[in-house]
Design a protein around this motif. Sequence first.
Motif, PDB file in Angstrom:
ATOM      1  N   UNK A 118       0.834  -1.204   0.000  1.00  0.00           N
ATOM      2  CA  UNK A 118       0.000   0.000   0.000  1.00  0.00           C
ATOM      3  C   UNK A 118       0.867   1.251   0.000  1.00  0.00           C
ATOM      4  N   UNK A 119       1.860   1.221   0.837  1.00  0.00           N
ATOM      5  CA  UNK A 119       2.721   2.375   0.960  1.00  0.00           C
ATOM      6  C   UNK A 119       3.560   2.583  -0.313  1.00  0.00           C
ATOM      7  N   UNK A 120       4.054   1.504  -0.861  1.00  0.00           N
ATOM      8  CA  UNK A 120       4.852   1.601  -2.089  1.00  0.00           C
ATOM      9  C   UNK A 120       4.003   2.164  -3.227  1.00  0.00           C
ATOM     10  N   UNK A 121       2.791   1.715  -3.314  1.00  0.00           N
ATOM     11  CA  UNK A 121       1.899   2.202  -4.362  1.00  0.00           C
ATOM     12  C   UNK A 121       1.691   3.706  -4.252  1.00  0.00           C
ATOM     13  N   UNK A 122       1.623   4.182  -3.047  1.00  0.00           N
ATOM     14  CA  UNK A 122       1.417   5.620  -2.871  1.00  0.00           C
ATOM     15  C   UNK A 122       2.656   6.396  -3.304  1.00  0.00           C
ATOM     16  N   UNK A 123       3.758   5.714  -3.454  1.00  0.00           N
ATOM     17  CA  UNK A 123       4.966   6.330  -4.005  1.00  0.00           C
ATOM     18  C   UNK A 123       5.177   5.894  -5.465  1.00  0.00           C
TER      19      UNK A 123
END
Lengths: 330, 330
Positions: free
Chosen positions: B90-95
Amino acid sequence: MKKGVVTIADVARHAGVSVSTVSYVLSGKRTISASTRARVHASIRALGFHPHAGARSLASNRSSVIALVLPLRQGMHLPVLMQFATAVVTSARSHHHDVLLVTADEGPAGLRRVAAGAMVDGLIVMDVEMDDPRVPTLRQLARPSVLIGLPADSAGLTCVDLDFHRAGAICVDHLADLGHREVALLGAPRVVYERDTGFAHRTRDGFLEAAARRGLVAFTEPCEEDAATVRATVDALLLKHPGLTGFVVHNEAAVAHVQAALPRDTSIVAICPDELAERFSPALSSVQIPAEELGRQAVDLLMTKLNGGEPASLTMLPPHLTVRASSGPH
Amino acid sequence: MKKGVVTIADVARHAGVSVSTVSYVLSGKRTISASTRARVHASIRALGFHPHAGARSLASNRSSVIALVLPLRQGMHLPVLMQFATAVVTSARSHHHDVLLVTADEGPAGLRRVAAGAMVDGLIVMDVEMDDPRVPTLRQLARPSVLIGLPADSAGLTCVDLDFHRAGAICVDHLADLGHREVALLGAPRVVYERDTGFAHRTRDGFLEAAARRGLVAFTEPCEEDAATVRATVDALLLKHPGLTGFVVHNEAAVAHVQAALPRDTSIVAICPDELAERFSPALSSVQIPAEELGRQAVDLLMTKLNGGEPASLTMLPPHLTVRASSGPH
DNA sequence: GGCGATTGTCGAAGCGCTTCGACAATGGTT
DNA sequence: AACCATTGTCGAAGCGCTTCGACAATCGCC
């Protein structure tokens, strides 16, 4: 001083052959003499060459990566998900593929992004529902996919799932073998049946058919997931049908409440992950969710499709019943 | 009839601009007039263009993918692993990054494969041990990485972990506040201490320091994981120190046995996943393993490094104690 | 001992994208 | 009115690999 990365050209120079020869050594798509092959391999090792994945995917139109799309929502049993993911990765690696992890909350757009951008060669989508909005997208995508779960219309798709029909049936058979004459199925919450979720109906059908075949009296009820409603449901059933002695529970969240609400001398068989079944006392007889087997099968099917094969559209894994302490003779 | 895939050249033609202009619209690395930008975006949508990931990675030397290396071994608590993985994705996707899932059983070679082959821009390695063989590899790799766990020599690395030192301490503080005067720590099995595993020692040190600070009598014991040995350990402790009333348990597999072996009126505080603590009865007061926070932090740190930043070498997440039913005043 | 098949290797043409340098068209300054 | 900056766009050169067609060398066969 060399540049940072070792390229195939460096290997070719070092081995005294052409770039294409190195490529053919790597891919094995043309015959190369044993001596040349040995020389190239030596150079590869000496230089520490690793082919550039992007260049490879650009030139060959294959990325050697598959996408694994996992549900994020609560209620999914996390250990099962993890076992499944692990099996997929292990199995994919044995086919020389890597796994890109995608979460279902990206919806159809996420599938399109990784597939259309050629990040992946194919997709495994877990937990597909009857009218899943991703199914139409999957159909129009140019890349093959394998679904875990059964959508309403599976034509042209490749799906794997536990055979819930037979799972319902073997639970009944087990209870019948133990001498129970009246049995009940406590299934998913009512809304799940109403949105036509595949596995709930399949279990119920299997349960009812087997009961008829074995000449048992059978009842089925949806089952909510809070303790109070479960108790009310169970009490009402027992009051109306005092001869009820065998229960099949197909609801992970409710099974604890069911066990608590039932008299000790009734038998319970659950359809749930082993991990969960073992946690109860008495431990539950159960049909397990075969996460690892599902993962392995899904990868095998996808690889078949990637190699141009056309595997069976539907693969139903046979259920396995593990008898524990919660079921006994009547 | 067009070819199968839409390329940036198709978009350029459709919008009446050059290929490079389309690229700059996409990357924003040069100023493009608002009208051209709009036209290009319209063409992209009209044609359903998705940039080819391989081509992009080849040309730009960045893949926008990070590797997540997860341990496979038994004993890891699966739900925690899954929560962590989910948070990372989730966090990677937001980046604007994707996540490649790699299992630890591939060892250093697996890291080299994905990093040297330019499949990923950076790596997050979970569950790093004190003398992890992957650490030297990670050091020589040209790509940045973030470790979860603390190796013996963390110089030049970026590591995140729960602050086990403070975790041990706040357990003691909690028991001291409740009036307990003699406390014991039941930790990892003896072999874990002997192989110098970081978190086990850190917890013990924090536990002992806090006890000294609060003027408590404190004992620490390694703790095996089978019921019989646990009971023997507990019985011996209680016999030798009859004043013992507070226990800190840092051992997921043993905590159930500890609770079973202890008299009801002793207090227990565990360091374990919330999910596990809630499963007991009485529910355990516990310091949770902050899987999601760890995942988020790890990604943030990695992104900082990918953007040329130099984040802190050590990030220790503060522990959070949740008081439940297993600890009470003395 | 001459001819077609087979085997092993090479060169070159892309694959689709990013990025650099060039440059025309503006705008703002003297 | 002449000048220098700035802004917006283009063309072309790669990035590292696969794959196709070409071709020399070797082989087997009548």
